[in-house]
Scaffold this motif. Sequence first.
Motif, mmCIF file in Angstrom:
data_model
loop_
_atom_site.group_PDB
_atom_site.id
_atom_site.type_symbol
_atom_site.label_atom_id
_atom_site.label_comp_id
_atom_site.label_asym_id
_atom_site.label_seq_id
_atom_site.Cartn_x
_atom_site.Cartn_y
_atom_site.Cartn_z
ATOM 1 N N GLU A 84 0.838 -1.199 0.000
ATOM 2 C CA GLU A 84 0.000 0.000 0.000
ATOM 3 C C GLU A 84 0.877 1.255 0.000
ATOM 4 O OE1 GLU A 84 -2.781 -0.285 3.263
ATOM 5 O OE2 GLU A 84 -4.275 -1.242 1.968
ATOM 6 N N HIS A 129 -2.540 4.404 5.648
ATOM 7 C CA HIS A 129 -3.740 4.518 6.477
ATOM 8 C C HIS A 129 -3.402 4.576 7.947
ATOM 9 C CE1 HIS A 129 -4.743 2.065 2.849
ATOM 10 N NE2 HIS A 129 -5.408 3.173 2.653
ATOM 11 N N HIS A 165 -9.697 -0.468 7.791
ATOM 12 C CA HIS A 165 -10.504 -0.642 6.583
ATOM 13 C C HIS A 165 -10.449 -2.080 6.120
ATOM 14 C CE1 HIS A 165 -6.373 -0.063 5.362
ATOM 15 N NE2 HIS A 165 -6.652 -0.810 4.322
HETATM 16 ZN ZN LIG Z 1 -5.433 -2.196 3.318
#
Ligand SMILES: [Zn+2]
Length: 226
Positions: A84, A129, A165
């Motif tokens: 990510e 995140h 998430h």
């Molecule tokens: Zn993720």
Amino acid sequence: MTVLSDRMEDYIKVIYLLEEETGERVPTSAVAEQMDVSPPSVSSMLSKLEERGFVDREEYGGATLTEEGELVALEILRHHRLLEQFLVEALDYDWSEVHDEADRLEHHISERFERRLAEVLDNPDVDPHGDPIPDPDLELPEETEARRLTDLAPGDRIEVTRIRHRGDEELAFLADHGIRPGAQLELLEEDPFDMITVAGENGEETLPRRVARLVEGEAVPEASTE
Ligand SMILES: [Zn+2]
């Protein structure tokens, strides 16, 4: 590492994340909901994982990961979170559109690729995140005390540090509502219909509690309004 199917790795990851979130053994029904399959298929997968020593089950007490299962989960999370970070930093993806991509790739990178990824990214502690990235020994970095958006009282402010998430859909929804890591939010009110109103960078936003509870942050003293 032992060879597991992508599917098995996904189950192990889901059990880890659910257990982390609730602090309790994970009921079959919760896994079924997450994986979008029927409870009987979860049961049969959990039996396989138990036979192979990754999962420990109690008849009415739900499932937990064994030490070995936990290492598998941390390894996949390391892949997922490094990917990510890479997608955002190197390939210019938006933070709200990298999860599904990383979900596909996480099962397929080699240990060598993982090492190179970490090097190129300068060994990050967190992903875009704010999720902690396990280190090469699969130890998690120390976490700072965070408060959930849904635990705030009206007037409390946080700076968003982490957005839990399970898919890009939730992330895109939050991004659309001006909620992103680093944003400052003030809780304005919670209504009886499970909607939460916050003041953010784009003004007032109303969100369902179910989504708002994914957002965590550090308390911000009132004076530092920008
Ligand atoms: Zn993720």
